[in-house]
Design a protein around this motif. Structure first.
Motif, PDB file in Angstrom:
ATOM      1  N   ILE A   1     -16.626  -6.999  -3.288  1.00 27.32           N
ATOM      2  CA  ILE A   1     -15.625  -6.491  -2.362  1.00 27.32           C
ATOM      3  C   ILE A   1     -14.504  -5.951  -3.247  1.00 27.32           C
ATOM      4  O   ILE A   1     -13.967  -6.660  -4.094  1.00 27.32           O
ATOM      5  N   THR A   2     -14.149  -4.691  -3.067  1.00 23.43           N
ATOM      6  CA  THR A   2     -13.225  -4.026  -3.974  1.00 23.43           C
ATOM      7  C   THR A   2     -11.847  -3.861  -3.343  1.00 23.43           C
ATOM      8  O   THR A   2     -11.719  -3.334  -2.237  1.00 23.43           O
ATOM      9  N   PHE A   3     -10.829  -4.320  -4.068  1.00 24.65           N
ATOM     10  CA  PHE A   3      -9.437  -4.155  -3.652  1.00 24.65           C
ATOM     11  C   PHE A   3      -9.024  -2.745  -4.055  1.00 24.65           C
ATOM     12  O   PHE A   3      -8.688  -2.475  -5.202  1.00 24.65           O
ATOM     13  N   MET A   4      -9.055  -1.831  -3.092  1.00 23.92           N
ATOM     14  CA  MET A   4      -8.865  -0.423  -3.415  1.00 23.92           C
ATOM     15  C   MET A   4      -7.403   0.009  -3.469  1.00 23.92           C
ATOM     16  O   MET A   4      -7.066   0.993  -4.117  1.00 23.92           O
ATOM     17  N   SER A   5      -6.534  -0.694  -2.790  1.00 26.51           N
ATOM     18  CA  SER A   5      -5.119  -0.281  -2.741  1.00 26.51           C
ATOM     19  C   SER A   5      -4.315  -0.995  -3.816  1.00 26.51           C
ATOM     20  O   SER A   5      -3.292  -1.614  -3.547  1.00 26.51           O
ATOM     21  N   TYR A   6      -4.794  -0.902  -5.057  1.00 24.98           N
ATOM     22  CA  TYR A   6      -4.113  -1.578  -6.156  1.00 24.98           C
ATOM     23  C   TYR A   6      -2.839  -0.830  -6.542  1.00 24.98           C
ATOM     24  O   TYR A   6      -2.586   0.299  -6.109  1.00 24.98           O
ATOM     25  N   SER A   7      -2.050  -1.453  -7.413  1.00 21.40           N
ATOM     26  CA  SER A   7      -0.666  -1.010  -7.602  1.00 21.40           C
ATOM     27  C   SER A   7      -0.516   0.419  -8.099  1.00 21.40           C
ATOM     28  O   SER A   7       0.358   1.150  -7.634  1.00 21.40           O
ATOM     29  N   ASP A   8      -1.371   0.844  -9.058  1.00 20.12           N
ATOM     30  CA  ASP A   8      -1.196   2.199  -9.588  1.00 20.12           C
ATOM     31  C   ASP A   8      -2.114   3.206  -8.929  1.00 20.12           C
ATOM     32  O   ASP A   8      -2.283   4.319  -9.416  1.00 20.12           O
ATOM     33  N   GLN A   9      -2.692   2.826  -7.805  1.00 21.75           N
ATOM     34  CA  GLN A   9      -3.512   3.759  -7.051  1.00 21.75           C
ATOM     35  C   GLN A   9      -2.633   4.834  -6.436  1.00 21.75           C
ATOM     36  O   GLN A   9      -1.492   4.562  -6.033  1.00 21.75           O
ATOM     37  N   ASP A  10      -3.165   6.036  -6.364  1.00 15.65           N
ATOM     38  CA  ASP A  10      -2.425   7.135  -5.747  1.00 15.65           C
ATOM     39  C   ASP A  10      -1.957   6.757  -4.344  1.00 15.65           C
ATOM     40  O   ASP A  10      -2.684   6.113  -3.584  1.00 15.65           O
ATOM     41  N   ALA A  11      -0.757   7.148  -4.008  1.00 14.14           N
ATOM     42  CA  ALA A  11      -0.201   6.810  -2.690  1.00 14.14           C
ATOM     43  C   ALA A  11      -1.072   7.322  -1.557  1.00 14.14           C
ATOM     44  O   ALA A  11      -1.352   6.620  -0.588  1.00 14.14           O
ATOM     45  N   GLY A  12      -1.522   8.554  -1.671  1.00 14.77           N
ATOM     46  CA  GLY A  12      -2.466   9.083  -0.713  1.00 14.77           C
ATOM     47  C   GLY A  12      -2.005   9.074   0.719  1.00 14.77           C
ATOM     48  O   GLY A  12      -0.826   8.934   1.039  1.00 14.77           O
ATOM     49  N   VAL A  13      -2.973   9.189   1.613  1.00 15.94           N
ATOM     50  CA  VAL A  13      -2.663   9.370   3.020  1.00 15.94           C
ATOM     51  C   VAL A  13      -2.001   8.143   3.636  1.00 15.94           C
ATOM     52  O   VAL A  13      -1.113   8.267   4.467  1.00 15.94           O
ATOM     53  N   PHE A  14      -2.411   6.942   3.239  1.00 13.42           N
ATOM     54  CA  PHE A  14      -1.810   5.744   3.825  1.00 13.42           C
ATOM     55  C   PHE A  14      -0.291   5.755   3.648  1.00 13.42           C
ATOM     56  O   PHE A  14       0.458   5.537   4.595  1.00 13.42           O
ATOM     57  N   GLU A  15       0.130   5.998   2.447  1.00 15.84           N
ATOM     58  CA  GLU A  15       1.566   5.929   2.173  1.00 15.84           C
ATOM     59  C   GLU A  15       2.311   7.180   2.593  1.00 15.84           C
ATOM     60  O   GLU A  15       3.504   7.128   2.886  1.00 15.84           O
ATOM     61  N   GLN A  16       1.616   8.294   2.671  1.00 17.85           N
ATOM     62  CA  GLN A  16       2.252   9.483   3.231  1.00 17.85           C
ATOM     63  C   GLN A  16       2.508   9.313   4.720  1.00 17.85           C
ATOM     64  O   GLN A  16       3.378   9.976   5.286  1.00 17.85           O
ATOM     65  N   LEU A  17       1.761   8.418   5.348  1.00 14.45           N
ATOM     66  CA  LEU A  17       1.980   8.123   6.758  1.00 14.45           C
ATOM     67  C   LEU A  17       2.980   6.990   6.959  1.00 14.45           C
ATOM     68  O   LEU A  17       3.290   6.635   8.094  1.00 14.45           O
ATOM     69  N   GLY A  18       3.485   6.415   5.863  1.00 15.76           N
ATOM     70  CA  GLY A  18       4.562   5.432   5.974  1.00 15.76           C
ATOM     71  C   GLY A  18       4.235   4.026   5.537  1.00 15.76           C
ATOM     72  O   GLY A  18       5.134   3.179   5.436  1.00 15.76           O
ATOM     73  N   LEU A  19       2.964   3.708   5.299  1.00 17.04           N
ATOM     74  CA  LEU A  19       2.595   2.361   4.872  1.00 17.04           C
ATOM     75  C   LEU A  19       2.975   2.153   3.403  1.00 17.04           C
ATOM     76  O   LEU A  19       3.266   3.099   2.679  1.00 17.04           O
ATOM     77  N   ARG A  20       2.945   0.886   2.957  1.00 17.41           N
ATOM     78  CA  ARG A  20       3.207   0.585   1.549  1.00 17.41           C
ATOM     79  C   ARG A  20       2.286  -0.539   1.099  1.00 17.41           C
ATOM     80  O   ARG A  20       1.801  -1.334   1.905  1.00 17.41           O
ATOM     81  N   LYS A  21       2.054  -0.606  -0.205  1.00 18.27           N
ATOM     82  CA  LYS A  21       1.154  -1.613  -0.767  1.00 18.27           C
ATOM     83  C   LYS A  21       1.786  -3.002  -0.713  1.00 18.27           C
ATOM     84  O   LYS A  21       3.016  -3.149  -0.671  1.00 18.27           O
ATOM     85  N   THR A  22       0.932  -4.026  -0.757  1.00 17.40           N
ATOM     86  CA  THR A  22       1.422  -5.406  -0.783  1.00 17.40           C
ATOM     87  C   THR A  22       1.801  -5.807  -2.210  1.00 17.40           C
ATOM     88  O   THR A  22       1.408  -5.148  -3.181  1.00 17.40           O
ATOM     89  N   ASP A  23       2.517  -6.895  -2.339  1.00 15.15           N
ATOM     90  CA  ASP A  23       2.850  -7.421  -3.668  1.00 15.15           C
ATOM     91  C   ASP A  23       1.585  -7.828  -4.424  1.00 15.15           C
ATOM     92  O   ASP A  23       1.550  -7.765  -5.660  1.00 15.15           O
ATOM     93  N   LYS A  24       0.552  -8.232  -3.702  1.00 18.43           N
ATOM     94  CA  LYS A  24      -0.699  -8.636  -4.346  1.00 18.43           C
ATOM     95  C   LYS A  24      -1.366  -7.469  -5.064  1.00 18.43           C
ATOM     96  O   LYS A  24      -2.186  -7.674  -5.959  1.00 18.43           O
ATOM     97  N   ALA A  25      -1.027  -6.265  -4.674  1.00 20.65           N
ATOM     98  CA  ALA A  25      -1.634  -5.088  -5.299  1.00 20.65           C
ATOM     99  C   ALA A  25      -1.335  -5.027  -6.787  1.00 20.65           C
ATOM    100  O   ALA A  25      -2.090  -4.418  -7.556  1.00 20.65           O
ATOM    101  N   LYS A  26      -0.258  -5.689  -7.234  1.00 22.37           N
ATOM    102  CA  LYS A  26       0.115  -5.664  -8.646  1.00 22.37           C
ATOM    103  C   LYS A  26      -0.885  -6.414  -9.518  1.00 22.37           C
ATOM    104  O   LYS A  26      -0.914  -6.228 -10.738  1.00 22.37           O
ATOM    105  N   LYS A  27      -1.698  -7.261  -8.911  1.00 23.38           N
ATOM    106  CA  LYS A  27      -2.689  -8.033  -9.666  1.00 23.38           C
ATOM    107  C   LYS A  27      -3.922  -7.207 -10.021  1.00 23.38           C
ATOM    108  O   LYS A  27      -4.734  -7.631 -10.840  1.00 23.38           O
TER     109      LYS A  27
END
Length: 350
Positions: free
Chosen positions: A230-256
């Motif tokens: 199972i792959t954690f795809m929204s990791y910290s240095d992942q491109d912001a892409g459509v999710f974040e262009q729509l207003g969402l943001r990554k979790t603190d866990k993404a830094k791991k």
């Protein structure tokens, strides 16, 4: 990280997402261009190219391509290049049969219908590019901006027609879809059209974000169930892409997590916790877990995001997860159209 090119021969969603464990491109792509392939603006050193005048000369990793007059017959050697042509309003004379005779994705069928073409003429790309089939169509130009096979293909395609491709072999993975589109548009004398396609895609995202202010500031996790993990795809240095262009943001866990360290064990499913959880199953029952197995898992069901109903599945059968992973000029506005209501329902707990 911004952009992954789609393979020349795409065998459904499964094949498209094989590389997604290492890199998910959302809508803007899998690493930014270094600028060497970015077309000059009108008035720059290549103003004749930008204005649609011919001849046009384009350097590439294997030499120089010269297009002496505006092409009429355009061939493509990858699905992403077919999408470029269709987005620019051009029906290719031949394309690879990436659907294997199956249904054409909705975004592509819309474009085909709009252009008045009943169906595209294709060649069997099971063993790669069919050079003889391409030659038989006598193309004026061959688009190869989205293929990983150009190192093997160029020498065989160049005698057939001018080949439009990237200036550095590493760009097979790294160019944004916008750069690919603009470079191809130079060769077709359609730079203004390409700029309009980009502007329309940006507007679609802005309009969707404005229509759904409830998305702004919500944290999200996006996971893909691959065969091995199972792959954690929204990791910290992942491109912001459509999710974040729509207003969402990554979790603190993404830094791991990062592109090389992104596996989630069944004992650590709580790492997926967020305001919104999104999962896709591109490999179906061949994934590490089926949808029923993961969603029936006791620890998964205990997650607050699941109990609240802020969990949604990104469909793979309609090509949405594939189009998210490999954005291009044709898929980007369609992804915004299809993904936004899924996100809105997830935030609302519907």
């Amino acid at each position: 990280m911004n952009r992954l090119a789609r393979p020349a021969g795409r065998r459904g969603t499964t094949r498209v997402l094989l590389a997604a464990a290492a890199c998910l491109a959302l809508v803007t792509g899998c690493a930014g261009s270094d600028g060497s392939d970015t077309p000059d603006t009108p008035g720059g050193k290549n103003s004749s190219e930008a204005s649609g005048a011919f001849p046009v000369k384009l350097d590439n990793a294997w030499g120089t391509t010269e297009v002496t007059k505006k092409p009429v017959r355009v061939a493509t050697v990858s699905d992403g290049d077919t999408d470029i042509a269709l987005a620019l309003g051009v029906v290719p004379v031949i394309t690879p049969d990436v659907e294997d005779g199956g249904p054409v994705p909705e975004y592509k069928q819309r474009a085909i219908d709009k252009l008045g073409a009943k169906k595209l003429k294709t060649y069997d790309d099971t063993d790669g590019t069919d050079y003889e089939a391409v030659m038989a169509e006598a193309p004026d130009v061959i688009l190869g901006m989205n293929t990983w096979a150009m190192d093997a293909d160029y020498a065989k395609l160049a005698p057939v027609a001018p080949v439009v491709t990237y200036t550095d072999k590493n760009h097979a993975d790294t160019l944004t879809w916008q750069d690919r589109l603009l470079t191809a548009a130079k060769a077709l004398g359609m730079t203004d059209k390409a700029k309009q396609v980009i502007a329309d895609s940006e507007k679609a995202l802005k309009d969707a974000a404005a229509a759904h202010p409830e998305l702004k500031g919500k944290t999200y996790t996006y996971a893909v169930v691959h065969p091995e993990q199972i792959t954690f795809m929204s990791y910290s240095d992942q491109d912001a892409g459509v999710f974040e262009q729509l207003g969402l943001r990554k979790t603190d866990k993404a830094k791991k997590y990062d592109a090389k360290k992104n596996a989630i064990s069944l004992e650590n499913l709580d790492e997926l916790e967020a305001d919104v959880l999104l999962v896709t199953y591109p490999f179906g029952d061949e994934g590490l877990l089926s949808a029923a197995e993961l969603e029936g898992n006791k620890l998964f069901r205990s997650l607050d995001v699941v109990k609240r109903g802020n969990f949604a599945v990104i469909p793979s059968k309609n090509s949405l997860s594939s189009a998210m992973a490999y954005p291009d000029a044709l898929t980007s506005p369609w992804v915004t159209e299809k993904l936004t209501p899924i996100l809105a329902d997830a935030v609302a707990g519907r």
